[in-house]
Design a protein around this motif. Structure first.
Motif, PDB file in Angstrom:
ATOM      1  N   ALA A   7       0.832  -1.208   0.000  1.00 58.15           N
ATOM      2  CA  ALA A   7       0.000   0.000   0.000  1.00 58.15           C
ATOM      3  C   ALA A   7       0.865   1.257   0.000  1.00 58.15           C
ATOM      4  O   ALA A   7       0.415   2.320  -0.438  1.00 58.15           O
ATOM      5  CB  ALA A   7      -0.945   0.007   1.203  1.00 58.15           C
ATOM      6  N   GLY A  68       2.112  11.555 -10.050  1.00 55.65           N
ATOM      7  CA  GLY A  68       1.711  10.642  -8.985  1.00 55.65           C
ATOM      8  C   GLY A  68       0.325  10.940  -8.456  1.00 55.65           C
ATOM      9  O   GLY A  68      -0.396  11.808  -8.979  1.00 55.65           O
ATOM     10  N   GLY A  69      -0.034  10.195  -7.402  1.00 50.21           N
ATOM     11  CA  GLY A  69      -1.366  10.324  -6.821  1.00 50.21           C
ATOM     12  C   GLY A  69      -1.579  11.675  -6.157  1.00 50.21           C
ATOM     13  O   GLY A  69      -2.668  12.259  -6.252  1.00 50.21           O
ATOM     14  N   THR A  70      -0.560  12.168  -5.492  1.00 57.68           N
ATOM     15  CA  THR A  70      -0.686  13.468  -4.813  1.00 57.68           C
ATOM     16  C   THR A  70      -1.021  14.556  -5.821  1.00 57.68           C
ATOM     17  O   THR A  70      -1.933  15.367  -5.604  1.00 57.68           O
ATOM     18  CB  THR A  70       0.638  13.792  -4.078  1.00 57.68           C
ATOM     19  OG1 THR A  70       0.821  12.820  -3.053  1.00 57.68           O
ATOM     20  CG2 THR A  70       0.624  15.187  -3.478  1.00 57.68           C
ATOM     21  N   ASN A  73      -4.576  14.220  -7.173  1.00 59.28           N
ATOM     22  CA  ASN A  73      -5.573  14.720  -6.217  1.00 59.28           C
ATOM     23  C   ASN A  73      -5.570  16.245  -6.159  1.00 59.28           C
ATOM     24  O   ASN A  73      -6.633  16.874  -6.105  1.00 59.28           O
ATOM     25  CB  ASN A  73      -5.291  14.144  -4.818  1.00 59.28           C
ATOM     26  CG  ASN A  73      -5.774  12.707  -4.695  1.00 59.28           C
ATOM     27  OD1 ASN A  73      -6.595  12.255  -5.487  1.00 59.28           O
ATOM     28  ND2 ASN A  73      -5.274  11.992  -3.703  1.00 59.28           N
ATOM     29  N   HIS A  97      -6.817  11.094   2.269  1.00 60.01           N
ATOM     30  CA  HIS A  97      -5.354  11.231   2.204  1.00 60.01           C
ATOM     31  C   HIS A  97      -4.993  12.710   2.365  1.00 60.01           C
ATOM     32  O   HIS A  97      -5.754  13.593   1.963  1.00 60.01           O
ATOM     33  CB  HIS A  97      -4.866  10.706   0.842  1.00 60.01           C
ATOM     34  CG  HIS A  97      -3.371  10.671   0.726  1.00 60.01           C
ATOM     35  ND1 HIS A  97      -2.659  11.664   0.104  1.00 60.01           N
ATOM     36  CD2 HIS A  97      -2.463   9.764   1.169  1.00 60.01           C
ATOM     37  CE1 HIS A  97      -1.368  11.365   0.153  1.00 60.01           C
ATOM     38  NE2 HIS A  97      -1.228  10.211   0.785  1.00 60.01           N
ATOM     39  N   SER A  99      -3.203  14.610   0.749  1.00 64.21           N
ATOM     40  CA  SER A  99      -3.192  15.409  -0.491  1.00 64.21           C
ATOM     41  C   SER A  99      -4.582  15.964  -0.803  1.00 64.21           C
ATOM     42  O   SER A  99      -4.710  17.011  -1.454  1.00 64.21           O
ATOM     43  CB  SER A  99      -2.666  14.589  -1.671  1.00 64.21           C
ATOM     44  OG  SER A  99      -3.366  13.368  -1.792  1.00 64.21           O
ATOM     45  N   ALA A 147     -11.037   3.865  -1.462  1.00 60.98           N
ATOM     46  CA  ALA A 147     -10.573   2.979  -0.384  1.00 60.98           C
ATOM     47  C   ALA A 147      -9.515   3.718   0.404  1.00 60.98           C
ATOM     48  O   ALA A 147      -8.710   4.453  -0.172  1.00 60.98           O
ATOM     49  CB  ALA A 147      -9.993   1.692  -0.949  1.00 60.98           C
ATOM     50  N   ASP A 174     -10.590   9.464  -5.028  1.00 63.80           N
ATOM     51  CA  ASP A 174      -9.182   9.102  -4.948  1.00 63.80           C
ATOM     52  C   ASP A 174      -9.139   7.572  -4.946  1.00 63.80           C
ATOM     53  O   ASP A 174      -9.433   6.938  -3.928  1.00 63.80           O
ATOM     54  CB  ASP A 174      -8.598   9.694  -3.655  1.00 63.80           C
ATOM     55  CG  ASP A 174      -7.181   9.216  -3.384  1.00 63.80           C
ATOM     56  OD1 ASP A 174      -6.662   8.387  -4.146  1.00 63.80           O
ATOM     57  OD2 ASP A 174      -6.592   9.683  -2.381  1.00 63.80           O
ATOM     58  N   VAL A 176      -6.427   5.799  -5.628  1.00 62.52           N
ATOM     59  CA  VAL A 176      -5.008   5.417  -5.606  1.00 62.52           C
ATOM     60  C   VAL A 176      -4.821   4.054  -4.934  1.00 62.52           C
ATOM     61  O   VAL A 176      -4.063   3.223  -5.418  1.00 62.52           O
ATOM     62  CB  VAL A 176      -4.180   6.519  -4.901  1.00 62.52           C
ATOM     63  CG1 VAL A 176      -2.796   6.013  -4.504  1.00 62.52           C
ATOM     64  CG2 VAL A 176      -4.058   7.743  -5.809  1.00 62.52           C
ATOM     65  N   GLN A 177      -5.525   3.803  -3.842  1.00 62.11           N
ATOM     66  CA  GLN A 177      -5.371   2.509  -3.158  1.00 62.11           C
ATOM     67  C   GLN A 177      -6.260   1.435  -3.784  1.00 62.11           C
ATOM     68  O   GLN A 177      -5.832   0.312  -3.966  1.00 62.11           O
ATOM     69  CB  GLN A 177      -5.709   2.652  -1.669  1.00 62.11           C
ATOM     70  CG  GLN A 177      -4.664   3.401  -0.878  1.00 62.11           C
ATOM     71  CD  GLN A 177      -3.336   2.645  -0.778  1.00 62.11           C
ATOM     72  OE1 GLN A 177      -3.257   1.441  -1.010  1.00 62.11           O
ATOM     73  NE2 GLN A 177      -2.285   3.371  -0.450  1.00 62.11           N
ATOM     74  N   ALA A 202      -2.264   6.106  -9.093  1.00 59.05           N
ATOM     75  CA  ALA A 202      -0.809   6.293  -8.974  1.00 59.05           C
ATOM     76  C   ALA A 202      -0.085   5.042  -9.449  1.00 59.05           C
ATOM     77  O   ALA A 202      -0.423   3.925  -9.051  1.00 59.05           O
ATOM     78  CB  ALA A 202      -0.429   6.596  -7.530  1.00 59.05           C
ATOM     79  N   HIS A 204       2.902   3.701  -8.793  1.00 59.23           N
ATOM     80  CA  HIS A 204       3.682   2.805  -7.916  1.00 59.23           C
ATOM     81  C   HIS A 204       2.818   1.880  -7.075  1.00 59.23           C
ATOM     82  O   HIS A 204       3.336   0.986  -6.416  1.00 59.23           O
ATOM     83  CB  HIS A 204       4.668   3.589  -7.038  1.00 59.23           C
ATOM     84  CG  HIS A 204       4.072   4.523  -6.035  1.00 59.23           C
ATOM     85  ND1 HIS A 204       4.388   4.491  -4.705  1.00 59.23           N
ATOM     86  CD2 HIS A 204       3.203   5.535  -6.176  1.00 59.23           C
ATOM     87  CE1 HIS A 204       3.740   5.438  -4.058  1.00 59.23           C
ATOM     88  NE2 HIS A 204       3.019   6.096  -4.930  1.00 59.23           N
ATOM     89  N   LYS A 205       1.509   2.064  -7.106  1.00 57.05           N
ATOM     90  CA  LYS A 205       0.637   1.110  -6.400  1.00 57.05           C
ATOM     91  C   LYS A 205       0.328  -0.091  -7.306  1.00 57.05           C
ATOM     92  O   LYS A 205      -0.115  -1.128  -6.840  1.00 57.05           O
ATOM     93  CB  LYS A 205      -0.658   1.781  -5.957  1.00 57.05           C
ATOM     94  CG  LYS A 205      -0.488   3.131  -5.281  1.00 57.05           C
ATOM     95  CD  LYS A 205       0.173   3.071  -3.919  1.00 57.05           C
ATOM     96  CE  LYS A 205       0.212   4.462  -3.294  1.00 57.05           C
ATOM     97  NZ  LYS A 205       0.863   4.516  -2.009  1.00 57.05           N
TER      98      LYS A 205
HETATM   99  C1  PLP Z   1      -5.295   7.064  -0.921  1.00 56.54           C
HETATM  100  C2  PLP Z   1      -4.029   7.719  -1.399  1.00 56.54           C
HETATM  101  N1  PLP Z   1      -4.102   8.823  -2.145  1.00 56.54           N
HETATM  102  C3  PLP Z   1      -3.005   9.450  -2.608  1.00 56.54           C
HETATM  103  C4  PLP Z   1      -1.745   8.975  -2.317  1.00 56.54           C
HETATM  104  C5  PLP Z   1      -0.542   9.701  -2.836  1.00 56.54           C
HETATM  105  O1  PLP Z   1       0.000   9.070  -3.960  1.00 56.54           O
HETATM  106  P1  PLP Z   1       1.539   9.340  -4.381  1.00 56.54           P
HETATM  107  O2  PLP Z   1       2.374   8.673  -3.341  1.00 56.54           O
HETATM  108  O3  PLP Z   1       1.663   8.701  -5.724  1.00 56.54           O
HETATM  109  O4  PLP Z   1       1.734  10.798  -4.418  1.00 56.54           O
HETATM  110  C6  PLP Z   1      -1.606   7.822  -1.532  1.00 56.54           C
HETATM  111  C7  PLP Z   1      -0.276   7.307  -1.190  1.00 56.54           C
HETATM  112  O5  PLP Z   1      -0.100   6.375  -0.464  1.00 56.54           O
HETATM  113  C8  PLP Z   1      -2.788   7.173  -1.069  1.00 56.54           C
HETATM  114  O6  PLP Z   1      -2.731   6.083  -0.310  1.00 56.54           O
END
Ligand code: PLP
Length: 385
Positions: A7, A68-70, A73, A97, A99, A147, A174, A176-177, A202, A204-205
């Motif tokens: 995760a 990325g996810g950040t 978002n 999260h 972000s 999630a 979001d 990402v998870q 994202a 890397h997940k």
């Molecule tokens: C639910 C969720 N949103 C956003 C992110 C951020 O993603 P990133 O690490 O790619 O910036 C994460 C990172 O763990 C996350 O768990």
């Protein structure tokens, strides 16, 4: 070392690594240039966009690559809110999260937005009635994570999204998870595509490289870029693309999504067996999050009287890489805000421990995980008596 922190970041998939090496070794090329190396770079970018779109039920024009996810978002929140302010009102939850939460704080501080944060129950499920009641005729955006990374709970967005649609508000999730371990699709009529206008993911997940991600967004929604400059990403995100990372991202998503359902089943069976052993044999250990509505590879606990950080250190020494919660909050001694929002006392909320399976384990690795974890946690139990 047994790696149980998918995760935070999933192991890099060999096919993603290979795709990245092909780009890095393939010579220079800027996807915006007109010469042959530029065209090659552009073809790589187009191919990765097609892979992400196909695997996730989107159209290529709906994929905005980010770092990325950040960033996805931030773009969803700030980009949508600035371009479609309406009543300057955002509905989100208390367990998003950072972000999302910090983007909301920014919009409140700089843009005069009002943010309504919806609470959750003791299993981390969003209070649907409160969310529906909070949506106003002038609400800008509803943003609810599909999630939660720390406790694994999956939300059901349908009724909230219906209320948002009726009010003319946009809905972002979001994912990402969720996207890396559940068969999610952005296609209208699919889950969660039927409920949402925008979705963050994202790389890397999925087993792609860190530093790449995407916002999937329905055609026609106005989006103010976060980064101003060149016209890359159809004007939604300026800057020369991180081509190698995007190529690895595309390959990873294309590899993972077709087997998302079968992987989910296999990991769920192992996860459930693992959870059972821990709660049965470690006094005071409790699963956090929802027992069934949770991401399939995710096991999270609190163990009253234990120290989350020292358990992690001892597990690490014993050969198990786990986590205390979200990677972003790891290393901080403060209690998890998510567990506090779920009603846990601060002294319990500091004992969070999370194991997230990168893939189904071999029987041998699974037995090793169970044996080592029970031994380390058992020693902590003896020390706290
Ligand atoms: C639910 C969720 N949103 C956003 C992110 C951020 O993603 P990133 O690490 O790619 O910036 C994460 C990172 O763990 C996350 O768990």
């Amino acid at each position: 070392m047994l790696y149980l922190d998918a995760a935070a970041t999933a192991p890099l998939r060999p096919e993603a690594r290979q795709a990245m090496l092909t780009v890095l070794d393939g010579g220079p090329g800027n996807a915006s240039a007109v010469h042959t190396p530029g065209k090659t770079a552009k073809a790589t970018l187009t191919h990765a966009r097609q892979q992400v779109a196909d695997a996730l039920g989107a159209r290529t024009s709906q994929v905005v690559f980010t770092a990325g996810g950040t960033e996805a978002n931030n773009l969803a929140l700030k980009g949508v809110a600035v371009a479609n302010p309406r009543g300057k009102h955002i509905v989100t939850t208390a367990i998003e999260h950072s972000s999302i939460r910090k983007s909301c704080e920014f919009l409140a501080r700089i843009g005069g937005f009002e943010v309504t944060e919806i609470g959750v129950d003791s299993m981390g499920r969003v209070d649907e009635e409160a969310a529906i009641a909070a949506i106003r005729p002038d609400t800008t955006l509803v943003s609810i994570g599909l999630a939660n990374g720390e406790i694994g709970t999956v939300q059901s967005l349908e009724r909230i999204a219906e209320a948002a649609r009726a009010a003319g508000a946009l809905v972002h999730t979001d994912a990402v998870q969720a996207a890396a371990s559940l068969p999610v699709s952005f296609a209208p009529g699919q889950w969660p595509g039927a409920a949402v206008d925008a979705m963050s993911i994202a790389s890397h997940k999925f087993g792609g490289p860190q530093g790449a991600g995407a916002l999937l967004i329905r055609s026609g929604i106005e989006l103010e870029p976060l980064l101003h400059g060149g016209g890359q990403e159809a004007g939604h995100r300026a800057g020369t693309e991180n081509l190698a990372a995007i190529a690895g991202f595309g390959v990873a998503v294309a590899a993972v999504m077709p087997m998302a359902g079968t992987r989910a089943q296999a990991m769920m069976a192992q996860r459930d067996a693992f959870v059972q052993r821990i709660v049965d044999q470690i006094p005071g250990a409790k699963l956090t999050g929802h027992p069934t509505e949770r991401i399939p590879n995710h096991a999270s606990f609190v163990i009253k009287g234990f120290s989350g950080e020292s358990m992690l250190v001892d597990l690490d020494v014993a050969g198990v890489a786990a986590s205390s919660g979200s990677a972003c909050s790891a290393g901080k001694k403060a209690p998890s805000g998510i567990l506090l929002a779920m009603g846990y006392d601060p002294d319990v909320a500091v004992t969070a421990l999370r194991f997230t399976f990168p893939d189904p384990l071999t029987d041998e690795a699974f037995d090793q995980l169970v044996g080592t974890t029970l031994r380390v946690l058992g020693q902590h139990a003896a020390a706290t008596r």
